[in-house]
Design a protein around this motif. Structure first.
Motif, PDB file in Angstrom:
ATOM      1  N   VAL A  23       0.844  -1.185   0.000  1.00  0.00           N
ATOM      2  CA  VAL A  23       0.000   0.000   0.000  1.00  0.00           C
ATOM      3  C   VAL A  23       0.883   1.238   0.000  1.00  0.00           C
ATOM      4  O   VAL A  23       2.007   1.202   0.514  1.00  0.00           O
ATOM      5  CB  VAL A  23      -0.951  -0.015   1.219  1.00  0.00           C
ATOM      6  N   GLN A  24       0.385   2.298  -0.584  1.00  0.00           N
ATOM      7  CA  GLN A  24       1.135   3.549  -0.577  1.00  0.00           C
ATOM      8  C   GLN A  24       1.009   4.241   0.770  1.00  0.00           C
ATOM      9  O   GLN A  24       0.027   4.038   1.513  1.00  0.00           O
ATOM     10  CB  GLN A  24       0.627   4.471  -1.679  1.00  0.00           C
ATOM     11  N   SER A  25       1.979   5.073   1.057  1.00  0.00           N
ATOM     12  CA  SER A  25       1.942   5.863   2.285  1.00  0.00           C
ATOM     13  C   SER A  25       0.643   6.664   2.355  1.00  0.00           C
ATOM     14  O   SER A  25       0.215   7.261   1.364  1.00  0.00           O
ATOM     15  CB  SER A  25       3.142   6.804   2.314  1.00  0.00           C
ATOM     16  N   GLY A  26       0.015   6.627   3.525  1.00  0.00           N
ATOM     17  CA  GLY A  26      -1.268   7.285   3.698  1.00  0.00           C
ATOM     18  C   GLY A  26      -2.453   6.375   3.489  1.00  0.00           C
ATOM     19  O   GLY A  26      -3.595   6.750   3.782  1.00  0.00           O
ATOM     20  N   GLY A  27      -2.196   5.193   2.984  1.00  0.00           N
ATOM     21  CA  GLY A  27      -3.264   4.240   2.700  1.00  0.00           C
ATOM     22  C   GLY A  27      -3.705   3.458   3.922  1.00  0.00           C
ATOM     23  O   GLY A  27      -3.219   3.674   5.035  1.00  0.00           O
ATOM     24  N   ARG A  45      -3.847   5.714  14.861  1.00  0.00           N
ATOM     25  CA  ARG A  45      -4.051   5.363  13.462  1.00  0.00           C
ATOM     26  C   ARG A  45      -4.668   3.976  13.282  1.00  0.00           C
ATOM     27  O   ARG A  45      -5.274   3.703  12.232  1.00  0.00           O
ATOM     28  CB  ARG A  45      -2.697   5.398  12.728  1.00  0.00           C
ATOM     29  N   PHE A  46      -4.509   3.104  14.255  1.00  0.00           N
ATOM     30  CA  PHE A  46      -4.974   1.717  14.145  1.00  0.00           C
ATOM     31  C   PHE A  46      -6.097   1.462  15.144  1.00  0.00           C
ATOM     32  O   PHE A  46      -6.207   2.120  16.179  1.00  0.00           O
ATOM     33  CB  PHE A  46      -3.836   0.743  14.443  1.00  0.00           C
ATOM     34  N   SER A  47      -6.908   0.450  14.819  1.00  0.00           N
ATOM     35  CA  SER A  47      -7.982   0.057  15.710  1.00  0.00           C
ATOM     36  C   SER A  47      -8.097  -1.465  15.717  1.00  0.00           C
ATOM     37  O   SER A  47      -8.227  -2.086  14.655  1.00  0.00           O
ATOM     38  CB  SER A  47      -9.300   0.680  15.263  1.00  0.00           C
ATOM     39  N   ILE A  48      -8.066  -2.053  16.903  1.00  0.00           N
ATOM     40  CA  ILE A  48      -8.213  -3.498  17.035  1.00  0.00           C
ATOM     41  C   ILE A  48      -9.630  -3.809  17.488  1.00  0.00           C
ATOM     42  O   ILE A  48     -10.215  -3.071  18.296  1.00  0.00           O
ATOM     43  CB  ILE A  48      -7.169  -4.070  18.020  1.00  0.00           C
ATOM     44  N   SER A  49     -10.179  -4.892  16.960  1.00  0.00           N
ATOM     45  CA  SER A  49     -11.517  -5.318  17.355  1.00  0.00           C
ATOM     46  C   SER A  49     -11.596  -6.832  17.261  1.00  0.00           C
ATOM     47  O   SER A  49     -10.730  -7.474  16.651  1.00  0.00           O
ATOM     48  CB  SER A  49     -12.585  -4.664  16.465  1.00  0.00           C
ATOM     49  N   SER A  63      -3.725   5.623   7.683  1.00  0.00           N
ATOM     50  CA  SER A  63      -2.591   6.561   7.639  1.00  0.00           C
ATOM     51  C   SER A  63      -1.259   5.821   7.743  1.00  0.00           C
ATOM     52  O   SER A  63      -0.378   6.209   8.522  1.00  0.00           O
ATOM     53  CB  SER A  63      -2.723   7.598   8.758  1.00  0.00           C
ATOM     54  N   LEU A  64      -1.122   4.780   6.977  1.00  0.00           N
ATOM     55  CA  LEU A  64       0.094   3.972   7.035  1.00  0.00           C
ATOM     56  C   LEU A  64       1.298   4.750   6.531  1.00  0.00           C
ATOM     57  O   LEU A  64       1.193   5.585   5.624  1.00  0.00           O
ATOM     58  CB  LEU A  64      -0.090   2.695   6.219  1.00  0.00           C
ATOM     59  N   ILE A  65       2.426   4.478   7.137  1.00  0.00           N
ATOM     60  CA  ILE A  65       3.684   5.114   6.772  1.00  0.00           C
ATOM     61  C   ILE A  65       4.711   4.019   6.499  1.00  0.00           C
ATOM     62  O   ILE A  65       4.529   2.868   6.931  1.00  0.00           O
ATOM     63  CB  ILE A  65       4.161   6.054   7.894  1.00  0.00           C
ATOM     64  N   VAL A  94       4.610  -0.752   3.060  1.00  0.00           N
ATOM     65  CA  VAL A  94       4.118   0.599   2.785  1.00  0.00           C
ATOM     66  C   VAL A  94       5.175   1.329   1.985  1.00  0.00           C
ATOM     67  O   VAL A  94       6.303   1.508   2.444  1.00  0.00           O
ATOM     68  CB  VAL A  94       3.802   1.353   4.078  1.00  0.00           C
ATOM     69  N   SER A  95       4.812   1.746   0.793  1.00  0.00           N
ATOM     70  CA  SER A  95       5.752   2.457  -0.072  1.00  0.00           C
ATOM     71  C   SER A  95       5.611   3.963   0.122  1.00  0.00           C
ATOM     72  O   SER A  95       4.529   4.470   0.405  1.00  0.00           O
ATOM     73  CB  SER A  95       5.504   2.095  -1.527  1.00  0.00           C
ATOM     74  N   SER A  96       6.720   4.643  -0.062  1.00  0.00           N
ATOM     75  CA  SER A  96       6.717   6.110   0.129  1.00  0.00           C
ATOM     76  C   SER A  96       6.351   6.830  -1.155  1.00  0.00           C
ATOM     77  O   SER A  96       6.258   6.245  -2.215  1.00  0.00           O
ATOM     78  CB  SER A  96       8.089   6.565   0.607  1.00  0.00           C
TER      79      SER A  96
END
Length: 116
Positions: free
Chosen positions: A11-15, A65-69, A83-85, A114-116
């Motif tokens: 995934v791209q950064s921000g994805g 940025r993350f949520s566990i359930s 908002s992956l970096i 995660v790609s920049s």
């Protein structure tokens, strides 16, 4: 006992990505579930965990940025990652832990890049 992770990928950064961990062979509702990650050359670290009463705990780097359930009907735990970096690039592992029964299980992991 099986813990099977899915949902990783490139995934791209921000994805965003949503990881799933489907379990079998355990009394899922009685296990504390967690997501860990391990990047090349680094130690495995906790990302997030969720207790049997659904209280949650997150590593500082998550920063909201993350949520566990968890879904006790489906014996599955999820990790929604937004908002992956690039620093989130790692192999993500699912963990099932029951302290009272001295049982601890791991999945094989799913790769997140995660790609920049």
């Amino acid at each position: 006992v099986r813990l099977v992770e899915s949902g990783g990928g490139l995934v791209q950064s921000g994805g965003s990505l949503r990881l799933s961990c489907t379990t079998s062979g355990i009394a899922f509702q009685w296990y504390k579930m967690g997501w860990y990650r391990q990047a090349p050359g680094k130690e495995r670290e906790l990302v997030a965990s969720i207790n049997i009463n659904e209280t949650t705990n997150y590593a500082d780097f998550v920063g909201g940025r993350f949520s566990i359930s968890r879904d006790n009907r489906e014996d599955t735990v999820y990790l929604q990652m937004n908002s992956l970096i690039p620093e989130d690039t790692a192999r993500y592992f699912c963990n099932a832990n029951q302290v009272n029964w001295a049982r601890n299980f791991w999945g094989q992991g799913t790769q997140v890049t995660v790609s920049s």
